[in-house]
Design an enzyme around this catalytic site. Sequence first.
Site, short mmCIF file in Angstrom:
data_model
loop_
_atom_site.label_atom_id
_atom_site.label_comp_id
_atom_site.label_asym_id
_atom_site.label_seq_id
_atom_site.Cartn_x
_atom_site.Cartn_y
_atom_site.Cartn_z
N HIS A 305 0.85 -1.18 0.00
CA HIS A 305 0.00 0.00 0.00
C HIS A 305 0.89 1.23 0.00
O HIS A 305 1.94 1.23 0.64
CB HIS A 305 -0.91 0.02 1.24
CG HIS A 305 -2.08 0.92 1.07
ND1 HIS A 305 -2.02 2.27 1.30
CD2 HIS A 305 -3.34 0.67 0.64
CE1 HIS A 305 -3.20 2.80 1.03
NE2 HIS A 305 -4.00 1.86 0.63
N ASP A 362 -7.90 -5.68 0.00
CA ASP A 362 -8.35 -6.56 -1.08
C ASP A 362 -7.91 -8.01 -0.91
O ASP A 362 -8.34 -8.88 -1.66
CB ASP A 362 -7.82 -6.04 -2.42
CG ASP A 362 -8.42 -4.70 -2.77
OD1 ASP A 362 -9.63 -4.54 -2.60
OD2 ASP A 362 -7.67 -3.80 -3.20
#
Length: 428
Positions: A305, A362
């Site tokens: 991320h 996710d």
Amino acid sequence: MNGTVELIIDGKPITLPTFVGTEGEVGIDIATLRSKTGAITLDPGYGNTGACKSAITFIDGEKGILQYRGYDIAELAQKSTFIETAYLLIYGELPTAAQLAEFSGLLTDNEMLHEGMRHHFEGFPPSAHPMAILSSMINAASSYHPNLIHAREEHFPCHAARLISQVRTIAAFSYRKAHGLPSIYPKTTLKYTENFLHMMFSYPGEDCELKPEIVKALDLIFLLHADHEQNCSTSTVRMVASSRANLFASASAGVCALWGPLHGGANQAVLEMLEEIHREGDDGTKFLNEVKNKTGNRRLMGFGHRVYKNFDPRAVIIKEQCDKVLAQLHKSDPLLDIAKKLEEIALHDEYFVSRRLYPNVDFYSGIIMRAIGIPVDMFTVLFAIGRMPGWVANFKEVMDDRDSRISRPRQIYTGATLRTYKPLAERA
Ligand code: CMC
């Protein structure tokens, strides 16, 4: 406390103001940099650029903190609902009972698509990706509400509710269309998430069973996706809104930005990756070696991320929920075992540890969606449904900001310098 910072550019000192956010983040205000020095900043991917001030969502990526309007995501996940959280994001405070009832009423009043929109669905080939349909249909919906274009402030609650409500109807209709199934209209008696499941899975004359554990799991997925400050799609929404485009046009652009596999499309990519590993009988080791050797430019999807360099708090909640939902539904999923194995290896592997790559939202969400019967190509659509309140809140913030200017970044030009045109006959 706000202060100043001194920079030396080309040997000349300049003083720039700093702005300190409520959580202590310091931004150097470079609004006068170019006029004072002729220089601009260069920050590809905007890793160091604050594009706006915002009071909606706070993330501390080093500590794994995510807060909507000051409320911790774990507390909201435990105590709130998607619709209450949507209100919080858009209007800044948790609603009173009367405000919540009014907001829910607006969602119900606006859930039906204009009947003319059914013809648009007919125009898509069966192979159309639901994200393509979603983006096009959100934009198409704006043409049925021309008063959107010159929306006045007092119309905003209605337009916001219409978008949040109809995105769910469009999503379900696109699924039904892709599978050659009759469209199911929303029911006024059902709540937001129940209604989505009803439109997805009921048949004319035969309502699907709405299992509370499934409704709760999906509502939580929507809530966890509801906002995430200035990511690619939200920045897109804000950028489009900055030109004073309408809410639906801005959200439609957001859907396109979300679609990519490095962003919201990662949930579909994760499932496809896990399916491939499973098909090949790999326990994950071979795949991870390919990732680390950068064979074929592969990435461990659902990992890493831009902001979280510790852990993604949403991933922690979703992983727990994953085990819970599978147990409640008495299901097991070999893909969950593979995902856990991949995580276990990656969290102890030098490649991932040194780059501070952790599971993101996710990584496990697709396994829950699969368990409740959502097809893989609808995963990112569900992300978009969840993200809609965040986009609406960010759109509102742009519109409410009297100092907001059109977003228009600059560039450092690296192309050819001035040259003269050669007629075609003289070109080699
Ligand atoms: N697998 C393998 N290597 C990775 C991964 C990954 N998932 N993510 C980053 N890296 C490596 C990358 O190759 C680079 O290595 P090196 O220094 O050797 O070149 C280093 O880590 C830094 O990567 P980056 O691309 O500069 O990082 P970024 O901040 O630009 O990208 C990201 C962030 C999310 C796009 C990236 O981590 C990624 O591609 N992850 C997989 C896709 C994914 O799961 N996306 C969903 C993000 S969370 C939901 C959302 O909000 O969209």
